[in-house]
Scaffold this motif. Sequence first.
Motif, short mmCIF file in Angstrom:
data_model
loop_
_atom_site.label_atom_id
_atom_site.label_comp_id
_atom_site.label_asym_id
_atom_site.label_seq_id
_atom_site.Cartn_x
_atom_site.Cartn_y
_atom_site.Cartn_z
N ALA A 90 0.84 -1.21 0.00
CA ALA A 90 0.00 0.00 0.00
C ALA A 90 0.87 1.25 0.00
N LEU A 91 0.39 2.25 -0.72
CA LEU A 91 1.06 3.55 -0.73
C LEU A 91 0.66 4.31 0.53
N LEU A 92 1.65 4.65 1.33
CA LEU A 92 1.45 5.39 2.59
C LEU A 92 2.28 6.66 2.51
N LEU A 93 1.65 7.76 2.83
CA LEU A 93 2.36 9.05 2.83
C LEU A 93 2.06 9.79 4.13
N PRO A 94 2.99 10.67 4.56
CA PRO A 94 2.71 11.44 5.76
C PRO A 94 1.43 12.26 5.59
N GLY A 95 0.57 12.16 6.58
CA GLY A 95 -0.68 12.90 6.56
C GLY A 95 -0.74 13.82 7.76
N SER A 96 -1.88 13.82 8.40
CA SER A 96 -2.06 14.65 9.59
C SER A 96 -1.02 14.31 10.64
N PHE A 97 -0.45 15.33 11.22
CA PHE A 97 0.53 15.19 12.30
C PHE A 97 1.81 14.50 11.84
N GLY A 98 2.03 14.36 10.52
CA GLY A 98 3.23 13.74 10.00
C GLY A 98 3.24 12.23 10.08
N ILE A 99 2.13 11.63 10.43
CA ILE A 99 2.03 10.17 10.57
C ILE A 99 1.61 9.59 9.23
N LEU A 100 2.20 8.45 8.87
CA LEU A 100 1.84 7.80 7.61
C LEU A 100 0.36 7.44 7.59
N GLU A 101 -0.26 7.65 6.42
CA GLU A 101 -1.67 7.33 6.22
C GLU A 101 -1.82 6.68 4.85
N PRO A 102 -2.83 5.83 4.68
CA PRO A 102 -3.07 5.25 3.36
C PRO A 102 -3.53 6.33 2.38
N VAL A 103 -3.03 6.24 1.15
CA VAL A 103 -3.38 7.22 0.13
C VAL A 103 -4.65 6.80 -0.60
N ASP A 104 -4.77 5.51 -0.83
CA ASP A 104 -5.95 5.01 -1.54
C ASP A 104 -6.41 3.72 -0.87
N GLY A 105 -7.35 3.07 -1.48
CA GLY A 105 -7.90 1.85 -0.91
C GLY A 105 -9.33 2.06 -0.47
N ALA A 106 -10.02 0.96 -0.32
CA ALA A 106 -11.42 1.02 0.08
C ALA A 106 -11.55 1.32 1.57
N GLU A 107 -12.57 2.08 1.90
CA GLU A 107 -12.81 2.35 3.32
C GLU A 107 -13.21 1.05 4.01
N ALA A 108 -12.61 0.80 5.16
CA ALA A 108 -12.88 -0.43 5.91
C ALA A 108 -14.33 -0.43 6.39
N ASP A 109 -14.91 -1.63 6.41
CA ASP A 109 -16.33 -1.74 6.69
C ASP A 109 -16.67 -2.87 7.65
N ASP A 110 -15.74 -3.24 8.52
CA ASP A 110 -16.00 -4.32 9.46
C ASP A 110 -16.30 -3.70 10.83
N PRO A 111 -17.57 -3.66 11.24
CA PRO A 111 -17.93 -3.00 12.50
C PRO A 111 -17.46 -3.75 13.75
N THR A 112 -16.90 -4.95 13.56
CA THR A 112 -16.39 -5.69 14.72
C THR A 112 -14.89 -5.97 14.59
N ALA A 113 -14.21 -5.21 13.72
CA ALA A 113 -12.77 -5.37 13.56
C ALA A 113 -12.06 -5.07 14.88
N LEU A 114 -10.99 -5.79 15.13
CA LEU A 114 -10.15 -5.50 16.29
C LEU A 114 -9.38 -4.21 16.02
N VAL A 115 -9.45 -3.27 16.96
CA VAL A 115 -8.74 -2.00 16.83
C VAL A 115 -7.56 -2.00 17.79
N LEU A 116 -6.37 -1.80 17.26
CA LEU A 116 -5.17 -1.64 18.09
C LEU A 116 -5.04 -0.16 18.42
N LEU A 117 -4.95 0.13 19.70
CA LEU A 117 -4.95 1.52 20.16
C LEU A 117 -3.55 2.02 20.47
N PRO A 118 -3.17 3.15 19.86
CA PRO A 118 -1.92 3.79 20.27
C PRO A 118 -2.20 4.65 21.49
N GLY A 119 -1.15 5.11 22.13
CA GLY A 119 -1.33 6.02 23.25
C GLY A 119 -0.03 6.25 23.98
#
Length: 177
Positions: A90-119
Amino acid sequence: MDKATLRRELREKRRALSAEEIETASTALAERLFAHPLYRAAKTVYVYLSANHEVRTDGIAARARQDGKRVAAPKVCGNELRFFFIEEDALLLPGSFGILEPVDGAEADDPTALVLLPGLAFDRLGCRLGYGGGYYDRFLAREPMHPTVALCYGFQLLDRLPTEPHDIPADAVLAAE
């Protein structure tokens, strides 16, 4: 201790970690995650793209794909956090706050996906001290069915954190020893 002071101190501790310490802790935490029931049950994993000495998630994304799971990464869209499916190349480029973000791709649609939380910090009740933008809390308030796992270094796991009514705790916190 107030949140601003706590954030500053924890950022300094993270910056002091060597590349070897980050890699060792990240590898150990990934193995613990792979054995966790929330990971094993997930069909999709929403990973944060690690930056600024965070626990690394690139190996987790690769292994999740090997395990037949779909992988998505966050992108800041205005005041919202949204996740987009990513492949290994996947093409990832710095986005908001300088953090890499996906440039393209389908929006994820799994309402029960496991979310890994940063902090920056977590407590034993799953409470999280993020970076102050509230993006993950707003996302989880909007999509409350997601199970969540926080990955952190041992010094980031505290007995108790100051919380606010809008803070959404993690279902599980895995800390490196």
